[in-house]
Write a protein that holds these residues in place. Structure first.
Motif, PDB file in Angstrom:
ATOM      1  N   MET A 175     -21.095 -37.180   0.039  1.00  0.00           N
ATOM      2  CA  MET A 175     -21.498 -38.050   1.110  1.00  0.00           C
ATOM      3  C   MET A 175     -21.110 -37.389   2.428  1.00  0.00           C
ATOM      4  O   MET A 175     -20.114 -36.694   2.522  1.00  0.00           O
ATOM      5  CB  MET A 175     -20.838 -39.409   0.980  1.00  0.00           C
ATOM      6  N   LYS A 176     -21.932 -37.637   3.445  1.00  0.00           N
ATOM      7  CA  LYS A 176     -21.667 -37.072   4.760  1.00  0.00           C
ATOM      8  C   LYS A 176     -21.583 -38.159   5.820  1.00  0.00           C
ATOM      9  O   LYS A 176     -22.172 -39.223   5.693  1.00  0.00           O
ATOM     10  CB  LYS A 176     -22.762 -36.072   5.136  1.00  0.00           C
ATOM     11  N   HIS A 177     -20.831 -37.834   6.832  1.00  0.00           N
ATOM     12  CA  HIS A 177     -20.670 -38.670   8.006  1.00  0.00           C
ATOM     13  C   HIS A 177     -21.597 -38.077   9.055  1.00  0.00           C
ATOM     14  O   HIS A 177     -21.422 -36.934   9.473  1.00  0.00           O
ATOM     15  CB  HIS A 177     -19.204 -38.604   8.452  1.00  0.00           C
ATOM     16  N   LEU A 178     -22.611 -38.822   9.474  1.00  0.00           N
ATOM     17  CA  LEU A 178     -23.607 -38.327  10.414  1.00  0.00           C
ATOM     18  C   LEU A 178     -23.443 -39.038  11.747  1.00  0.00           C
ATOM     19  O   LEU A 178     -23.426 -40.271  11.803  1.00  0.00           O
ATOM     20  CB  LEU A 178     -25.017 -38.572   9.867  1.00  0.00           C
ATOM     21  N   SER A 235     -26.451 -40.010  18.532  1.00  0.00           N
ATOM     22  CA  SER A 235     -26.342 -40.791  19.755  1.00  0.00           C
ATOM     23  C   SER A 235     -24.936 -41.386  19.799  1.00  0.00           C
ATOM     24  O   SER A 235     -23.967 -40.655  19.684  1.00  0.00           O
ATOM     25  CB  SER A 235     -27.436 -41.858  19.789  1.00  0.00           C
ATOM     26  N   ASP A 236     -24.810 -42.687  19.929  1.00  0.00           N
ATOM     27  CA  ASP A 236     -23.481 -43.299  19.938  1.00  0.00           C
ATOM     28  C   ASP A 236     -23.176 -43.988  18.613  1.00  0.00           C
ATOM     29  O   ASP A 236     -22.269 -44.803  18.523  1.00  0.00           O
ATOM     30  CB  ASP A 236     -23.333 -44.273  21.101  1.00  0.00           C
ATOM     31  N   LYS A 237     -23.928 -43.649  17.562  1.00  0.00           N
ATOM     32  CA  LYS A 237     -23.744 -44.252  16.242  1.00  0.00           C
ATOM     33  C   LYS A 237     -23.185 -43.221  15.270  1.00  0.00           C
ATOM     34  O   LYS A 237     -23.365 -42.020  15.438  1.00  0.00           O
ATOM     35  CB  LYS A 237     -25.083 -44.753  15.674  1.00  0.00           C
ATOM     36  N   ALA A 238     -22.549 -43.713  14.237  1.00  0.00           N
ATOM     37  CA  ALA A 238     -22.088 -42.863  13.147  1.00  0.00           C
ATOM     38  C   ALA A 238     -22.319 -43.625  11.851  1.00  0.00           C
ATOM     39  O   ALA A 238     -22.037 -44.825  11.772  1.00  0.00           O
ATOM     40  CB  ALA A 238     -20.613 -42.525  13.311  1.00  0.00           C
ATOM     41  N   VAL A 239     -22.889 -42.955  10.877  1.00  0.00           N
ATOM     42  CA  VAL A 239     -23.182 -43.578   9.592  1.00  0.00           C
ATOM     43  C   VAL A 239     -22.786 -42.635   8.468  1.00  0.00           C
ATOM     44  O   VAL A 239     -22.541 -41.451   8.679  1.00  0.00           O
ATOM     45  CB  VAL A 239     -24.692 -43.942   9.457  1.00  0.00           C
ATOM     46  N   PHE A 240     -22.752 -43.185   7.269  1.00  0.00           N
ATOM     47  CA  PHE A 240     -22.507 -42.406   6.069  1.00  0.00           C
ATOM     48  C   PHE A 240     -23.789 -42.399   5.246  1.00  0.00           C
ATOM     49  O   PHE A 240     -24.431 -43.436   5.078  1.00  0.00           O
ATOM     50  CB  PHE A 240     -21.375 -43.028   5.241  1.00  0.00           C
ATOM     51  N   LEU A 241     -24.173 -41.226   4.747  1.00  0.00           N
ATOM     52  CA  LEU A 241     -25.329 -41.151   3.871  1.00  0.00           C
ATOM     53  C   LEU A 241     -25.176 -39.985   2.921  1.00  0.00           C
ATOM     54  O   LEU A 241     -24.252 -39.176   3.045  1.00  0.00           O
ATOM     55  CB  LEU A 241     -26.635 -41.081   4.663  1.00  0.00           C
ATOM     56  N   ASP A 242     -26.075 -39.925   1.953  1.00  0.00           N
ATOM     57  CA  ASP A 242     -25.965 -38.893   0.923  1.00  0.00           C
ATOM     58  C   ASP A 242     -26.138 -37.503   1.532  1.00  0.00           C
ATOM     59  O   ASP A 242     -26.791 -37.325   2.556  1.00  0.00           O
ATOM     60  CB  ASP A 242     -27.003 -39.139  -0.185  1.00  0.00           C
ATOM     61  N   ASP A 243     -25.517 -36.516   0.898  1.00  0.00           N
ATOM     62  CA  ASP A 243     -25.530 -35.137   1.392  1.00  0.00           C
ATOM     63  C   ASP A 243     -26.943 -34.599   1.594  1.00  0.00           C
ATOM     64  O   ASP A 243     -27.235 -33.977   2.613  1.00  0.00           O
ATOM     65  CB  ASP A 243     -24.802 -34.208   0.414  1.00  0.00           C
ATOM     66  N   GLU A 244     -27.813 -34.819   0.613  1.00  0.00           N
ATOM     67  CA  GLU A 244     -29.156 -34.256   0.675  1.00  0.00           C
ATOM     68  C   GLU A 244     -29.921 -34.768   1.891  1.00  0.00           C
ATOM     69  O   GLU A 244     -30.528 -33.992   2.630  1.00  0.00           O
ATOM     70  CB  GLU A 244     -29.920 -34.577  -0.609  1.00  0.00           C
ATOM     71  N   THR A 245     -29.880 -36.061   2.127  1.00  0.00           N
ATOM     72  CA  THR A 245     -30.589 -36.639   3.268  1.00  0.00           C
ATOM     73  C   THR A 245     -30.012 -36.120   4.580  1.00  0.00           C
ATOM     74  O   THR A 245     -30.757 -35.745   5.486  1.00  0.00           O
ATOM     75  CB  THR A 245     -30.524 -38.175   3.227  1.00  0.00           C
ATOM     76  N   ALA A 246     -28.695 -36.087   4.684  1.00  0.00           N
ATOM     77  CA  ALA A 246     -28.054 -35.593   5.908  1.00  0.00           C
ATOM     78  C   ALA A 246     -28.442 -34.139   6.165  1.00  0.00           C
ATOM     79  O   ALA A 246     -28.817 -33.774   7.288  1.00  0.00           O
ATOM     80  CB  ALA A 246     -26.544 -35.732   5.801  1.00  0.00           C
TER      81      ALA A 246
END
Length: 114
Positions: A1-4, A7-18
């Motif tokens: 999982m990655k922290h993306l 802008s002024d947002k931060a989200v977590f999503l799967d490695d492949e999508t990031a």
């Protein structure tokens, strides 16, 4: 999982999508293009969200690895879209001449032009 971060947002999503989002953003910037992509992610408050990002030369985005054991939501549709768009930029379709009718000229099955 990655922290993306975007802008002024931060989200977590799967490695492949990031990874694909970052790659596509870089390619669009080099081509002076743009696109809008929506992905499923987990917000910092733990809620699942749909994040729509505008990707172009001005996009500021960063991805970093995490050691979280949380399972991020699937992004199969977004991954397929991103892969297709990346492939089109890396290997654009071949241009075909246009005949008098204004329609692309396609090869005949017997091998002759026409």
């Amino acid at each position: 999982m990655k922290h993306l971060s975007y802008s002024d947002k931060a989200v977590f999503l799967d490695d492949e999508t990031a990874d694909l989002l970052l790659e596509y953003t870089g390619l669009l910037a080099a081509e002076r293009g743009g696109d809008t992509v929506t992905v499923r992610a987990v917000a910092q408050d733990g809620n699942e969200v749909h994040l729509t990002v505008v990707l172009n030369a001005a996009t500021s985005m960063a991805g970093e690895s995490t050691n979280s054991d949380m399972v991020p939501p699937s992004n199969a549709v977004a991954v397929e879209y991103l892969r297709e768009k990346i492939a089109l930029i890396r290997t654009p379709p071949v241009a075909r001449p246009i005949d008098e009718s204004g329609l692309p000229s396609l090869p005949r099955l017997d091998g002759e032009q026409g």
